[in-house]
Design a protein around this motif. Structure first.
Motif, short mmCIF file in Angstrom:
data_model
loop_
_atom_site.label_atom_id
_atom_site.label_comp_id
_atom_site.label_asym_id
_atom_site.label_seq_id
_atom_site.Cartn_x
_atom_site.Cartn_y
_atom_site.Cartn_z
N UNK A 1 1.29 -1.36 0.24
CA UNK A 1 0.22 0.31 -0.05
C UNK A 1 1.42 1.35 -0.26
N UNK A 2 1.94 1.20 0.76
CA UNK A 2 2.77 2.28 0.83
C UNK A 2 3.55 2.37 -0.50
N UNK A 3 4.07 1.55 -1.26
CA UNK A 3 4.86 1.59 -2.06
C UNK A 3 4.08 1.80 -3.13
N UNK A 4 2.92 1.37 -3.38
CA UNK A 4 1.89 1.74 -4.00
C UNK A 4 1.87 3.20 -4.12
N UNK A 5 1.55 3.88 -3.46
CA UNK A 5 1.09 5.23 -2.71
C UNK A 5 2.65 6.26 -3.68
N UNK A 6 3.57 5.80 -3.11
CA UNK A 6 5.36 6.23 -3.69
C UNK A 6 4.67 6.46 -4.76
N UNK B 1 9.76 6.13 -21.89
CA UNK B 1 10.62 6.85 -20.71
C UNK B 1 9.97 6.64 -18.85
N UNK B 2 8.46 5.94 -19.77
CA UNK B 2 7.81 5.48 -18.57
C UNK B 2 8.30 4.65 -17.58
N UNK B 3 8.21 4.05 -19.12
CA UNK B 3 9.09 2.76 -17.98
C UNK B 3 10.06 2.86 -17.47
N UNK B 4 11.37 2.88 -18.23
CA UNK B 4 12.29 3.38 -17.76
C UNK B 4 12.09 3.93 -16.19
N UNK B 5 11.26 5.20 -15.74
CA UNK B 5 11.34 5.35 -14.52
C UNK B 5 10.94 4.52 -13.53
N UNK B 6 10.01 3.73 -13.93
CA UNK B 6 8.86 3.44 -12.91
C UNK B 6 9.96 2.31 -12.56
N UNK B 7 10.75 1.44 -13.49
CA UNK B 7 11.87 0.14 -13.29
C UNK B 7 13.14 1.27 -12.53
N UNK B 8 13.49 2.16 -12.64
CA UNK B 8 13.97 3.26 -11.91
C UNK B 8 13.89 3.27 -10.20
N UNK B 9 12.72 3.32 -9.53
CA UNK B 9 11.85 3.43 -8.51
C UNK B 9 12.04 1.60 -8.26
N UNK B 10 11.86 1.20 -9.00
CA UNK B 10 12.00 -0.28 -8.15
C UNK B 10 13.10 -0.44 -7.51
N UNK B 11 14.28 -0.17 -8.57
CA UNK B 11 15.32 -0.44 -7.95
C UNK B 11 16.72 0.27 -7.23
N UNK B 12 15.56 1.49 -7.04
CA UNK B 12 15.93 2.91 -5.90
C UNK B 12 15.17 2.63 -4.58
N UNK B 13 14.12 1.54 -4.46
CA UNK B 13 13.35 1.38 -3.72
C UNK B 13 15.07 0.72 -2.21
N UNK B 14 15.59 1.58 -1.43
CA UNK B 14 16.49 0.39 -0.95
C UNK B 14 16.32 0.32 0.12
N UNK B 15 15.21 0.91 0.98
CA UNK B 15 15.11 1.13 3.21
C UNK B 15 14.35 -0.69 2.86
N UNK B 16 13.20 -1.13 1.99
CA UNK B 16 12.84 -2.09 1.77
C UNK B 16 12.84 -2.66 0.99
N UNK B 17 14.07 -2.82 0.50
CA UNK B 17 14.45 -3.96 -0.59
C UNK B 17 14.23 -5.57 -0.97
#
Length: 212
Positions: free
Chosen positions: A70-75, A91-107
């Motif tokens: 829930x938190x991840x989706x809202x973010x 570019x949208x695909x790449x942005x979302x993919x980058x966000x997946x990889x940037x999620x360090x706290x809850x990787x």
């Protein structure tokens, strides 16, 4: 509307802090083992709470995962709102993919989400945030928007992205947005997994050719 968590009644402050403590405990345990192998007793021990306290906040262990989702989706949704109008589909695909990889706290939760998509597929998330959690985790969401974000799924976000890409003729596939959203998730998942095995290849570019 309260501007910070500290302005809420003590009961709600404790509610947010306890749920967050449990979430962080699971996040730490995920560094040691898979989500399916983690027990409620281990979560309680790491969070320094009783089993009774745990079940006061989460009906099942899986609900902790859904809480993260829930938190991840809202973010993700809030980041999408900041996109410029001229951002291309690729570019949208790449942005979302980058966000997946940037999620360090809850990787490791992201890893669990990838596995979740592969084995179950996204389902309705019954975990909802209370008003104090919206204020604690996010900045700028209006109270009247809480219900919208509490019912949002990543699949819904992907559907909207794919629908707009169809309308702009950026993709030639004629499938319904729901099917395209599943394909969108598949591209992200496939790229994520193969990148873990071999990071020297731009797998996202390879899998994205499916849209051409």
């Amino acid at each position: 509307m309260y501007e910070s968590l500290e302005n809420f009644p003590l009961r709600k402050i404790n509610f947010v802090k306890t749920r967050t403590t449990i979430l962080k405990a699971v996040s730490h345990l995920l560094k040691e083992k898979d989500f399916s192998s983690i027990t409620v007793d281990e979560i309680c021990s790491r969070a320094q709470i009783s089993r009774g306290t745990f079940f006061n906040y989460f009906s099942t262990k899986d609900h902790v995962f859904h809480y993260f989702l829930r938190i991840f989706t809202i973010r993700i949704a809030l980041r999408i709102k900041q996109w410029p109008d001229d951002l291309s589909f690729e570019e949208k695909i790449r942005e979302i993919y980058k966000w997946f990889n940037e999620e360090t706290q809850y990787s490791r939760f992201v890893d669990s989400y990838i596995n979740f998509l592969l084995t179950v597929g996204e389902e309705n998330n019954e975990m909802k945030l209370i008003d104090a959690e919206f204020v604690y985790f996010f900045n700028g969401i209006e109270e009247e928007e809480y219900a919208y974000y509490n019912n949002l799924t990543l699949n819904t976000l992907f559907q909207d992205i794919c629908k707009k890409a169809q309308e702009a003729k950026e993709i030639s596939l004629s499938d319904q947005p729901k099917e395209l959203a599943n394909l969108f998730a598949g591209v992200l998942v496939s790229s994520y997994i193969t990148d873990q095995m071999n990071g020297d290849v731009d797998h996202l570019a390879v899998f994205s050719k499916i849209w051409k």
